[in-house]
Write a protein that holds these residues in place. Structure first.
Motif, short mmCIF file in Angstrom:
data_model
loop_
_atom_site.label_atom_id
_atom_site.label_comp_id
_atom_site.label_asym_id
_atom_site.label_seq_id
_atom_site.Cartn_x
_atom_site.Cartn_y
_atom_site.Cartn_z
N SER A 198 -10.62 -5.19 -2.29
CA SER A 198 -9.73 -4.87 -3.41
C SER A 198 -10.53 -4.52 -4.64
O SER A 198 -11.51 -5.19 -4.96
CB SER A 198 -8.81 -6.05 -3.70
OG SER A 198 -7.92 -5.75 -4.71
N MET A 199 -10.11 -3.49 -5.36
CA MET A 199 -10.81 -3.06 -6.55
C MET A 199 -9.86 -3.02 -7.74
O MET A 199 -8.73 -2.54 -7.63
CB MET A 199 -11.43 -1.68 -6.35
CG MET A 199 -12.11 -1.12 -7.58
SD MET A 199 -12.88 0.48 -7.32
CE MET A 199 -14.40 -0.02 -6.51
N PHE A 200 -10.35 -3.51 -8.86
CA PHE A 200 -9.66 -3.37 -10.14
C PHE A 200 -10.51 -2.49 -11.04
O PHE A 200 -11.74 -2.59 -11.04
CB PHE A 200 -9.47 -4.73 -10.82
CG PHE A 200 -8.54 -5.65 -10.10
CD1 PHE A 200 -9.03 -6.59 -9.22
CD2 PHE A 200 -7.17 -5.59 -10.32
CE1 PHE A 200 -8.17 -7.46 -8.55
CE2 PHE A 200 -6.31 -6.45 -9.67
CZ PHE A 200 -6.80 -7.39 -8.78
N SER A 201 -9.87 -1.65 -11.82
CA SER A 201 -10.55 -0.82 -12.79
C SER A 201 -9.87 -0.97 -14.14
O SER A 201 -8.65 -1.13 -14.22
CB SER A 201 -10.52 0.66 -12.38
OG SER A 201 -11.12 0.85 -11.12
N CYS A 219 -5.63 0.18 -19.65
CA CYS A 219 -4.99 0.30 -18.33
C CYS A 219 -5.84 -0.43 -17.32
O CYS A 219 -6.99 -0.05 -17.06
CB CYS A 219 -4.84 1.77 -17.93
SG CYS A 219 -4.16 2.00 -16.26
N LEU A 220 -5.30 -1.49 -16.76
CA LEU A 220 -5.94 -2.24 -15.69
C LEU A 220 -5.24 -1.84 -14.39
O LEU A 220 -4.03 -2.07 -14.25
CB LEU A 220 -5.82 -3.74 -15.93
CG LEU A 220 -6.37 -4.69 -14.86
CD1 LEU A 220 -7.84 -4.49 -14.65
CD2 LEU A 220 -6.06 -6.14 -15.24
N SER A 221 -5.97 -1.24 -13.48
CA SER A 221 -5.33 -0.75 -12.26
C SER A 221 -5.87 -1.47 -11.04
O SER A 221 -7.03 -1.89 -10.99
CB SER A 221 -5.54 0.76 -12.10
OG SER A 221 -6.91 1.09 -12.02
N HIS A 222 -4.99 -1.61 -10.07
CA HIS A 222 -5.31 -2.21 -8.78
C HIS A 222 -5.33 -1.05 -7.79
O HIS A 222 -4.29 -0.53 -7.40
CB HIS A 222 -4.26 -3.25 -8.42
CG HIS A 222 -4.52 -3.96 -7.13
ND1 HIS A 222 -3.91 -3.61 -5.95
CD2 HIS A 222 -5.33 -5.01 -6.83
CE1 HIS A 222 -4.32 -4.42 -4.99
NE2 HIS A 222 -5.17 -5.27 -5.49
N ASP A 223 -6.53 -0.63 -7.42
CA ASP A 223 -6.66 0.63 -6.72
C ASP A 223 -6.10 0.60 -5.31
O ASP A 223 -5.73 1.64 -4.76
CB ASP A 223 -8.13 1.06 -6.71
CG ASP A 223 -8.65 1.35 -8.12
OD1 ASP A 223 -7.81 1.49 -9.03
OD2 ASP A 223 -9.87 1.44 -8.30
N ASP A 224 -6.02 -0.59 -4.69
CA ASP A 224 -5.46 -0.67 -3.34
C ASP A 224 -3.96 -0.38 -3.33
O ASP A 224 -3.44 0.23 -2.42
CB ASP A 224 -5.71 -2.05 -2.74
CG ASP A 224 -7.19 -2.30 -2.50
OD1 ASP A 224 -7.96 -1.33 -2.49
OD2 ASP A 224 -7.57 -3.48 -2.34
N SER A 225 -3.27 -0.84 -4.38
CA SER A 225 -1.81 -0.71 -4.42
C SER A 225 -1.34 0.46 -5.26
O SER A 225 -0.18 0.86 -5.18
CB SER A 225 -1.18 -1.99 -4.96
OG SER A 225 -1.52 -2.16 -6.34
N GLY A 226 -2.24 1.00 -6.11
CA GLY A 226 -1.83 2.05 -7.02
C GLY A 226 -1.00 1.56 -8.18
O GLY A 226 -0.35 2.34 -8.87
#
Length: 280
Positions: A16-19, A33-40
């Motif tokens: 899992s990646m957060f950006s 903007c904090l995004s959870h790249d697995d879920s979009g």
């Protein structure tokens, strides 16, 4: 429009990646903007404008499902309504007893906000406004805890006292000063160089401030954000967190004597520094 990639992390095993990205708004705001790249899925902090956020989410194919509001000022809330129209199911989290009534998930100090496995603690930090809260998580993003500080704590500065007192702001900053030193501090404005000009005027011989100013000047020349800083940097450099530093105390006492201000307590020292910045 440029969007700044300031931090990212991947959990062990690469699952899992957060950006975190800074979305510039107005002249000097950062909407985080904090995004959870697995879920979009995306969490948006203090959206004063909707347009830049909507463009970024479209470009990155992200869906905003949570908005965090730190306080009621329009440059932090002005885009909330339009974002809610674009994402009708979005959870809009903000302080109770606030002039801003656009939230659908009211929180109080001590509450927790859970998003994509991250837990944010809600902290009362009045001073800039009476309703101001901050969001802290000790879940690691890029190996560090994270603080969304709004307009309470800036890089080498703090927010103006529009509603609260110097005593309130001092207590708020004292609370933030107790967080882990490795905490990444994400504030809402690019005020760093202006704050440093004041800090350097008070402490012209402070080598740490000189080096930090040079570093920040280089970053801004490359159109890079100076945010986030870390709490360790702020404790070492920011005069508004150094009310018990002998060098800062000495200047504050001279300033207080010149302007008829009391300087008997830590809160008095802080108030003298704030008065100095307000009249710089």
């Amino acid at each position: 429009m440029m969007f700044y990639d300031t931090s990212h992390t991947r959990r062990s095993h690469g699952v899992s990646m957060f950006s975190i990205r800074a979305i510039p708004a107005f002249n000097d705001n950062y909407i985080w903007c904090l995004s959870h790249d697995d879920s979009g899925r995306a969490l948006i902090v203090d959206p004063g404008q909707a347009g830049p956020v909507l463009q970024y989410l479209k470009d990155q194919q992200l869906t905003a499902d949570t908005i965090l509001v730190t306080h009621h000022h329009p440059d932090h809330t002005g885009g909330v309504g339009e974002l809610e129209q674009a994402f009708p199911d979005v959870r809009i989290t903000g302080p109770a007893d606030s002039p801003f009534k656009g939230v659908n998930h009211v929180v109080h100090p001590g509450d927790e906000v859970v998003w994509q496995g991250l837990t944010f603690n809600v902290m009362a930090v009045p001073g800039h406004t009476l309703d101001h809260i901050a969001y802290f998580t000790d879940n690691l993003i890029s190996g560090r805890p994270l603080l969304f500080a709004g307009d309470t704590l800036f890089a080498c500065g703090c927010g103006r006292l529009f509603e609260g007192s110097a005593e309130q702001m001092h207590r708020s900053l004292a609370t933030l000063r107790e967080l882990p030193e490795e905490t990444a501090v994400y504030c809402a404005h690019e005020y760093t160089l202006a704050n440093l000009r004041f800090a350097r005027s008070w402490l012209p011989d402070d080598e740490g401030l000189r080096e930090f100013e040079q570093r920040c000047q280089q970053m801004r020349e490359q159109d890079l954000p100076t945010i986030p800083t870390t709490l360790a940097e702020e404790k070492a450099l920011n005069p508004f967190l150094r009310w018990d530093d002998p060098a800062v105390m000495a200047v504050a006492r001279r300033y207080g004597a010149e302007h008829g201000l009391p300087v008997a307590s830590d809160a008095d020292i802080f108030a003298a520094i704030r008065h100095g910045k307000d009249n710089f």
